[in-house]
Scaffold this active site. Sequence first.
Site, PDB file in Angstrom:
ATOM      1  N   ASN A  60       0.803  -1.231   0.000  1.00 14.61           N
ATOM      2  CA  ASN A  60       0.000   0.000   0.000  1.00 14.61           C
ATOM      3  C   ASN A  60       0.835   1.280   0.000  1.00 14.61           C
ATOM      4  OD1 ASN A  60      -2.487   1.731   0.755  1.00 14.61           O
ATOM      5  ND2 ASN A  60      -1.048   2.064   2.445  1.00 14.61           N
TER       6      ASN A  60
ATOM      7  N   TYR B 117       3.134   9.606 -11.434  1.00 11.51           N
ATOM      8  CA  TYR B 117       2.220   8.954 -10.480  1.00 11.51           C
ATOM      9  C   TYR B 117       1.271   7.991 -11.214  1.00 11.51           C
ATOM     10  CZ  TYR B 117      -1.156   8.110  -6.792  1.00 11.51           C
ATOM     11  OH  TYR B 117      -1.997   7.494  -5.888  1.00 11.51           O
TER      12      TYR B 117
ATOM     13  N   LYS C 244       1.286   3.780 -11.244  1.00  6.77           N
ATOM     14  CA  LYS C 244       0.127   2.952 -10.897  1.00  6.77           C
ATOM     15  C   LYS C 244      -0.306   2.062 -12.082  1.00  6.77           C
ATOM     16  CE  LYS C 244      -0.304   4.396  -6.602  1.00  6.77           C
ATOM     17  NZ  LYS C 244      -0.055   3.489  -5.460  1.00  6.77           N
TER      18      LYS C 244
HETATM   19  P1  NAD Z   1      -0.469   8.759   2.980  1.00 11.92           P
HETATM   20  O1  NAD Z   1       0.573   9.714   2.537  1.00 11.92           O
HETATM   21  O2  NAD Z   1      -1.404   9.141   4.080  1.00 11.92           O
HETATM   22  O3  NAD Z   1       0.199   7.363   3.363  1.00 11.92           O
HETATM   23  C1  NAD Z   1       1.249   6.818   2.615  1.00 11.92           C
HETATM   24  C2  NAD Z   1       1.907   5.705   3.382  1.00 11.92           C
HETATM   25  O4  NAD Z   1       3.023   5.249   2.608  1.00 11.92           O
HETATM   26  C3  NAD Z   1       2.443   6.156   4.731  1.00 11.92           C
HETATM   27  O5  NAD Z   1       2.177   5.179   5.720  1.00 11.92           O
HETATM   28  C4  NAD Z   1       3.942   6.285   4.485  1.00 11.92           C
HETATM   29  O6  NAD Z   1       4.716   5.972   5.641  1.00 11.92           O
HETATM   30  C5  NAD Z   1       4.187   5.237   3.416  1.00 11.92           C
HETATM   31  N1  NAD Z   1       5.376   5.577   2.642  1.00 11.92           N
HETATM   32  C6  NAD Z   1       5.583   6.681   1.879  1.00 11.92           C
HETATM   33  N2  NAD Z   1       6.848   6.664   1.392  1.00 11.92           N
HETATM   34  C7  NAD Z   1       7.434   5.539   1.868  1.00 11.92           C
HETATM   35  C8  NAD Z   1       8.723   4.963   1.726  1.00 11.92           C
HETATM   36  N3  NAD Z   1       9.691   5.548   1.006  1.00 11.92           N
HETATM   37  N4  NAD Z   1       8.981   3.789   2.353  1.00 11.92           N
HETATM   38  C9  NAD Z   1       8.024   3.176   3.092  1.00 11.92           C
HETATM   39  N5  NAD Z   1       6.784   3.662   3.264  1.00 11.92           N
HETATM   40  C10 NAD Z   1       6.501   4.837   2.660  1.00 11.92           C
HETATM   41  O7  NAD Z   1      -1.277   8.418   1.657  1.00 11.92           O
HETATM   42  P2  NAD Z   1      -2.613   7.598   1.368  1.00 11.92           P
HETATM   43  O8  NAD Z   1      -3.524   8.513   0.685  1.00 11.92           O
HETATM   44  O9  NAD Z   1      -3.084   6.831   2.544  1.00 11.92           O
HETATM   45  O10 NAD Z   1      -2.049   6.587   0.251  1.00 11.92           O
HETATM   46  C11 NAD Z   1      -1.959   5.190   0.424  1.00 11.92           C
HETATM   47  C12 NAD Z   1      -1.966   4.553  -0.948  1.00 11.92           C
HETATM   48  O11 NAD Z   1      -3.196   4.874  -1.590  1.00 11.92           O
HETATM   49  C13 NAD Z   1      -0.856   5.050  -1.864  1.00 11.92           C
HETATM   50  O12 NAD Z   1      -0.350   3.956  -2.615  1.00 11.92           O
HETATM   51  C14 NAD Z   1      -1.577   6.039  -2.773  1.00 11.92           C
HETATM   52  O13 NAD Z   1      -0.939   6.169  -3.994  1.00 11.92           O
HETATM   53  C15 NAD Z   1      -2.926   5.391  -2.883  1.00 11.92           C
HETATM   54  N6  NAD Z   1      -4.052   6.275  -3.268  1.00 11.92           N
HETATM   55  C16 NAD Z   1      -4.476   7.294  -2.471  1.00 11.92           C
HETATM   56  C17 NAD Z   1      -5.569   8.093  -2.870  1.00 11.92           C
HETATM   57  C18 NAD Z   1      -6.104   9.210  -2.023  1.00 11.92           C
HETATM   58  O14 NAD Z   1      -6.997   9.942  -2.481  1.00 11.92           O
HETATM   59  N7  NAD Z   1      -5.648   9.402  -0.796  1.00 11.92           N
HETATM   60  C19 NAD Z   1      -6.203   7.820  -4.084  1.00 11.92           C
HETATM   61  C20 NAD Z   1      -5.737   6.778  -4.875  1.00 11.92           C
HETATM   62  C21 NAD Z   1      -4.670   5.993  -4.457  1.00 11.92           C
END
Ligand code: NAD
Length: 246
Positions: free
Chosen positions: A90, A154, A158
Amino acid sequence: MLQGKVAIVTGGTRGIGYEIVHKFLENKAKVILFGTRRETVEKAVTTLKEENPSFEVMGLYPNLNREEELRAAFEEVIRKYGKIDILVNNAGVSSKTPFTEYTSEEYDKIMDINVRAVYMCSRAIVDYMKERGGVILNTSSFVSIYGQPSGVMYPASKYAVNGMTKSLARELGKYGIRVNAVAPGIIETDMVRALPKEMIDPLVATIPLGRIGRVEDIANAFLFLASDLASYITGIVLPVDGAAMN
Ligand code: NAD
């Protein structure tokens, strides 16, 4: 729904990953959350334990691009819990940089965490899962289907996640390993909550279900795909986006 299962969730300290951890714990899995730093990992584990002391949760912070660190972390989990059933890739970073301002550093940063880490974690666990089956789930994004107007790497990263999901499902099915992805739409995480109403309202107007997604919406999809209810589902990228952009 996950009684007796052991699950690892990368990027489990906040946002969507934290909610996946929470949902899996509520459904009786033992969960190991991975994060980047000791402090954030310990904070997340403490918060979960405070909410429910019977949650079986621990945290680790291996570098997701280092195979030896990952293998050591997986071995530690197996020593403690006896097995690993589910891996959720994730962790991820987003990008909005216009193409002409892209640097190779930003390219590497996005690809290292969004693509290479998914590859490395899967690579480090599959030798183990080949012997006994398992579930690998990846967090994609709705922009992997539609693209986005800036931050090209990005959606490109994905798209790569979708490619790995579909291809590994085909390659690993014979070992009883299911591989699926969830493609969230716009989800109400801290980042989105911080946006002004003037920015949010026009976005919501484009979503047929009339609201932004909640982290629970995404965690529910992961729960289903991780569970035995999805035992004949593999190789899919499941959009959970309220039909945004359709
Ligand atoms: P967030 O920034 O709140 O969380 C991201 C997580 O990834 C954190 O726990 C962070 O510690 C971890 N992370 C980041 N860089 C890292 C690294 N170098 N090594 C290890 N861990 C790392 O973001 P989120 O919105 O919860 O995103 C989670 C996933 O969902 C991601 O893959 C993101 O692309 C995807 N996503 C999010 C959304 C949205 O609207 N929030 C939409 C589509 C997809």
